[in-house]
Design a protein around this motif. Structure first.
Motif, PDB file in Angstrom:
ATOM      1  N   GLU A  67      -7.693   5.229   2.211  1.00  0.00           N
ATOM      2  CA  GLU A  67      -7.947   4.497   0.965  1.00  0.00           C
ATOM      3  C   GLU A  67      -8.759   5.318  -0.033  1.00  0.00           C
ATOM      4  O   GLU A  67      -8.481   5.309  -1.235  1.00  0.00           O
ATOM      5  CB  GLU A  67      -8.692   3.203   1.279  1.00  0.00           C
ATOM      6  CG  GLU A  67      -7.871   2.163   2.012  1.00  0.00           C
ATOM      7  CD  GLU A  67      -6.875   1.451   1.106  1.00  0.00           C
ATOM      8  OE1 GLU A  67      -6.740   1.847  -0.069  1.00  0.00           O
ATOM      9  OE2 GLU A  67      -6.236   0.511   1.583  1.00  0.00           O
TER      10      GLU A  67
ATOM     11  N   ALA B 276      -7.672   6.274  -3.877  1.00  0.00           N
ATOM     12  CA  ALA B 276      -8.499   5.876  -5.022  1.00  0.00           C
ATOM     13  C   ALA B 276      -8.880   7.086  -5.867  1.00  0.00           C
ATOM     14  O   ALA B 276      -8.856   7.032  -7.107  1.00  0.00           O
ATOM     15  CB  ALA B 276      -9.751   5.152  -4.531  1.00  0.00           C
TER      16      ALA B 276
ATOM     17  N   ALA C 285       0.852  -1.178   0.000  1.00  0.00           N
ATOM     18  CA  ALA C 285       0.000   0.000   0.000  1.00  0.00           C
ATOM     19  C   ALA C 285       0.897   1.239   0.000  1.00  0.00           C
ATOM     20  O   ALA C 285       2.075   1.176   0.354  1.00  0.00           O
ATOM     21  CB  ALA C 285      -0.900  -0.007   1.232  1.00  0.00           C
TER      22      ALA C 285
ATOM     23  N   GLN D 258      -4.796   2.146 -10.474  1.00  0.00           N
ATOM     24  CA  GLN D 258      -5.017   1.991  -9.033  1.00  0.00           C
ATOM     25  C   GLN D 258      -3.978   1.044  -8.416  1.00  0.00           C
ATOM     26  O   GLN D 258      -3.565   0.071  -9.040  1.00  0.00           O
ATOM     27  CB  GLN D 258      -6.420   1.443  -8.777  1.00  0.00           C
ATOM     28  CG  GLN D 258      -7.537   2.404  -9.114  1.00  0.00           C
ATOM     29  CD  GLN D 258      -7.601   3.608  -8.188  1.00  0.00           C
ATOM     30  OE1 GLN D 258      -7.100   3.579  -7.061  1.00  0.00           O
ATOM     31  NE2 GLN D 258      -8.211   4.693  -8.661  1.00  0.00           N
TER      32      GLN D 258
ATOM     33  N   THR E 292      -4.214  -2.783  -0.972  1.00  0.00           N
ATOM     34  CA  THR E 292      -4.870  -1.853  -0.061  1.00  0.00           C
ATOM     35  C   THR E 292      -4.154  -1.846   1.282  1.00  0.00           C
ATOM     36  O   THR E 292      -3.301  -2.703   1.549  1.00  0.00           O
ATOM     37  CB  THR E 292      -6.332  -2.251   0.167  1.00  0.00           C
ATOM     38  OG1 THR E 292      -6.359  -3.536   0.830  1.00  0.00           O
ATOM     39  CG2 THR E 292      -7.095  -2.340  -1.148  1.00  0.00           C
ATOM     40  N   ASN E 293      -4.515  -0.905   2.127  1.00  0.00           N
ATOM     41  CA  ASN E 293      -3.946  -0.904   3.477  1.00  0.00           C
ATOM     42  C   ASN E 293      -4.199  -2.240   4.166  1.00  0.00           C
ATOM     43  O   ASN E 293      -3.288  -2.849   4.733  1.00  0.00           O
ATOM     44  CB  ASN E 293      -4.552   0.231   4.311  1.00  0.00           C
ATOM     45  CG  ASN E 293      -4.093   1.603   3.860  1.00  0.00           C
ATOM     46  OD1 ASN E 293      -3.131   1.734   3.096  1.00  0.00           O
ATOM     47  ND2 ASN E 293      -4.772   2.637   4.319  1.00  0.00           N
TER      48      ASN E 293
END
Length: 323
Positions: free
Chosen positions: A241, A245, A218, A259, A263-264
């Protein structure tokens, strides 16, 4: 290029770093000297500190040259369209009159900031406020406050930060190859690296740009806090997040990169919501981001860890977007 004699280099350590190692002492580094002649708009802070113990191991670097690359020296003009009218082009549009984000009451006690991996991409740093060296991206004023567990500010601590540019590459010819992907421009610069001492309020501000992403991680910022020349914590900070995005969907300095693939929550090093920066869009389209960092009162006190000490799944990370 930097003067190779400038302190805060860990060339030998980084060559041997691997994924999945826990924190281990690194030994003291010399005090930070004057900023060198690396191009950039940031001023120097006060005297920097040395280093004591540091975290080791963890994340592998990046490989492959990033696509949709932009040239350095974009000058930082604000308001280029797309991305929700965010500013673009770099730090040149940042103001000195943003509000003080540290007006909240910390209460009677502060939760300790725990360690995460140093990673292999640490390299020689420079004492300065603006760490962008003219590279493009959403301009960010990063405000960090260092306090002890009683919430008292610590003056004269040094905060050392490093992160990728918008295309997902780290800089520095003394970083390991997988962090720069052998990119000649990355090797010949020291962008998005800097160290500064805290003021009487325990605060330090950096002028930077929103980082880019590379496969398996991330978006994050590394940091080390030293007090009296000794390392008190090495850890990482993350971004909301939804903001990531939005920027990678429409911002002119990020949209072509797609993208992030991690993700985190799916990042193996992520330490939880308490390591996500607070953020606020400013009237000029820049981003104000901030976090209070709480360090232990003494090196004799136990250093907590988030558990984020290993590398991404598979023991290594893939290339930046387009790599």
């Amino acid at each position: 290029m930097n003067d190779p004699s400038h302190p805060f280099t860990r060339r030998t350590l980084l060559q041997g770093l691997g994924a999945g190692l826990a924190l281990a002492p690194l030994g003291a580094l010399p005090a930070c000297g004057d900023a060198d002649s690396t191009p950039g708009t940031g001023g120097a802070g006060g005297a920097g500190g040395g280093a004591g113990e540091a975290g080791t191991g963890g994340e592998a670097g990046v490989g492959g040259q990033a696509g949709a690359d932009s040239e350095a020296g974009a000058g930082g003009q604000a308001g280029a369209g797309g991305g929700g009218d965010w500013a673009s082009g770099g730090t040149g549009s940042l103001s000195e009159d943003y509000r003080d984000p540290f007006t909240d009451d910390q209460g009677a006690a502060c939760a300790l900031t725990c360690a995460m991996t140093l990673g292999p991409c640490y390299a020689q740093t420079i004492e300065r406020k603006d760490i962008s060296e003219g590279y493009p991206g959403l301009p960010v004023r990063l405000a960090l406050r260092v306090v002890d567990e009683a919430c008292s500010p610590i003056e004269g601590a040094t905060v050392d930060i490093w992160h990728t540019r918008n295309t997902g590459l780290y800089s520095g010819d003394d970083s390991v190859d997988m962090c720069t992907s052998g990119d000649e421009d990355a090797l010949s610069h020291r962008y998005f690296r800097g160290v500064q001492p805290t003021d009487a309020q325990g605060r330090v501000d950096f002028d930077t740009c929103y980082p880019g992403w590379y496969s398996g991680r991330a978006i994050h910022i590394h940091f080390t806090v030293r007090v009296g020349g000794e390392e008190y914590v090495t850890s990482q900070l993350f971004f909301p997040e939804a903001l990531t995005a939005e920027l990678f969907a429409g911002h002119p300095d990020y949209a072509a990169l797609g993208q992030p693939d991690t993700t985190n929550a799916s990042d193996s090093i992520y330490g939880g919501e308490e390591y996500v920066l607070s953020t606020e869009k400013q009237a000029d389209g820049s981003l104000l981001a901030w976090k209070t960092l709480v360090v232990r009162s003494s090196l004799a006190d136990e250093l907590c860890s988030t558990g984020g000490m290993g590398g991404p799944p598979g023991g290594g990370m893939g290339p930046p977007p387009g790599g």
